[in-house]
Design a protein around this motif. Structure first.
Motif, PDB file in Angstrom:
ATOM      1  N   GLN A 172      16.300  35.433  67.633  1.00  0.00           N
ATOM      2  CA  GLN A 172      16.357  36.339  68.787  1.00  0.00           C
ATOM      3  C   GLN A 172      14.972  36.474  69.408  1.00  0.00           C
ATOM      4  O   GLN A 172      14.816  36.462  70.630  1.00  0.00           O
ATOM      5  CB  GLN A 172      16.869  37.719  68.358  1.00  0.00           C
ATOM      6  CG  GLN A 172      18.376  37.778  68.176  1.00  0.00           C
ATOM      7  CD  GLN A 172      18.836  39.175  67.784  1.00  0.00           C
ATOM      8  OE1 GLN A 172      18.096  39.925  67.166  1.00  0.00           O
ATOM      9  NE2 GLN A 172      20.063  39.517  68.128  1.00  0.00           N
ATOM     10  N   VAL A 173      13.957  36.600  68.559  1.00  0.00           N
ATOM     11  CA  VAL A 173      12.583  36.716  69.051  1.00  0.00           C
ATOM     12  C   VAL A 173      12.196  35.438  69.784  1.00  0.00           C
ATOM     13  O   VAL A 173      11.610  35.479  70.863  1.00  0.00           O
ATOM     14  CB  VAL A 173      11.611  36.984  67.878  1.00  0.00           C
ATOM     15  CG1 VAL A 173      10.161  36.844  68.335  1.00  0.00           C
ATOM     16  CG2 VAL A 173      11.864  38.376  67.304  1.00  0.00           C
ATOM     17  N   ALA A 174      12.561  34.289  69.215  1.00  0.00           N
ATOM     18  CA  ALA A 174      12.249  33.004  69.852  1.00  0.00           C
ATOM     19  C   ALA A 174      12.948  32.898  71.206  1.00  0.00           C
ATOM     20  O   ALA A 174      12.366  32.411  72.174  1.00  0.00           O
ATOM     21  CB  ALA A 174      12.675  31.853  68.937  1.00  0.00           C
ATOM     22  N   GLY A 179       9.303  32.924  79.516  1.00  0.00           N
ATOM     23  CA  GLY A 179       8.495  31.844  80.070  1.00  0.00           C
ATOM     24  C   GLY A 179       7.371  31.399  79.161  1.00  0.00           C
ATOM     25  O   GLY A 179       6.339  30.950  79.632  1.00  0.00           O
ATOM     26  N   ASN A 180       7.555  31.503  77.855  1.00  0.00           N
ATOM     27  CA  ASN A 180       6.571  31.038  76.877  1.00  0.00           C
ATOM     28  C   ASN A 180       5.166  31.581  77.118  1.00  0.00           C
ATOM     29  O   ASN A 180       4.226  30.811  77.346  1.00  0.00           O
ATOM     30  CB  ASN A 180       6.517  29.498  76.859  1.00  0.00           C
ATOM     31  CG  ASN A 180       7.714  28.898  76.158  1.00  0.00           C
ATOM     32  OD1 ASN A 180       8.412  29.590  75.427  1.00  0.00           O
ATOM     33  ND2 ASN A 180       7.944  27.613  76.369  1.00  0.00           N
ATOM     34  N   PRO A 181       4.998  32.909  77.096  1.00  0.00           N
ATOM     35  CA  PRO A 181       3.652  33.477  77.323  1.00  0.00           C
ATOM     36  C   PRO A 181       2.685  33.141  76.193  1.00  0.00           C
ATOM     37  O   PRO A 181       1.482  33.178  76.387  1.00  0.00           O
ATOM     38  CB  PRO A 181       3.909  34.978  77.393  1.00  0.00           C
ATOM     39  CG  PRO A 181       5.150  35.180  76.593  1.00  0.00           C
ATOM     40  CD  PRO A 181       5.976  33.939  76.821  1.00  0.00           C
ATOM     41  N   LEU A 182       3.234  32.804  75.020  1.00  0.00           N
ATOM     42  CA  LEU A 182       2.357  32.494  73.879  1.00  0.00           C
ATOM     43  C   LEU A 182       2.093  31.008  73.772  1.00  0.00           C
ATOM     44  O   LEU A 182       1.389  30.566  72.872  1.00  0.00           O
ATOM     45  CB  LEU A 182       3.016  32.989  72.578  1.00  0.00           C
ATOM     46  CG  LEU A 182       3.284  34.498  72.500  1.00  0.00           C
ATOM     47  CD1 LEU A 182       3.960  34.835  71.188  1.00  0.00           C
ATOM     48  CD2 LEU A 182       1.980  35.277  72.618  1.00  0.00           C
TER      49      LEU A 182
END
Length: 51
Positions: free
Chosen positions: A37-39, A46-49
């Protein structure tokens, strides 16, 4: 009488071990679900990490 006591001890130990395994498996499954869920949330943002 001693044999009956040994059987009862063995049975209770077996039940406890089975219960422990079930609980541990369920916990692992829930943790994996939470991680997915976190993924998904990270992917949706938008893949901030940069993952």
């Amino acid at each position: 009488m001693t044999l009956l006591l040994q059987s009862a001890t063995r049975l209770s130990r077996h039940l406890l071990w089975t219960l422990y395994r079930i609980l541990r498996t369920r916990t692992v499954v829930q943790a994996g679900h939470r991680a997915s869920q976190v993924a998904s949330a990270i992917a949706a943002a938008g893949n901030p990490l940069g993952v």
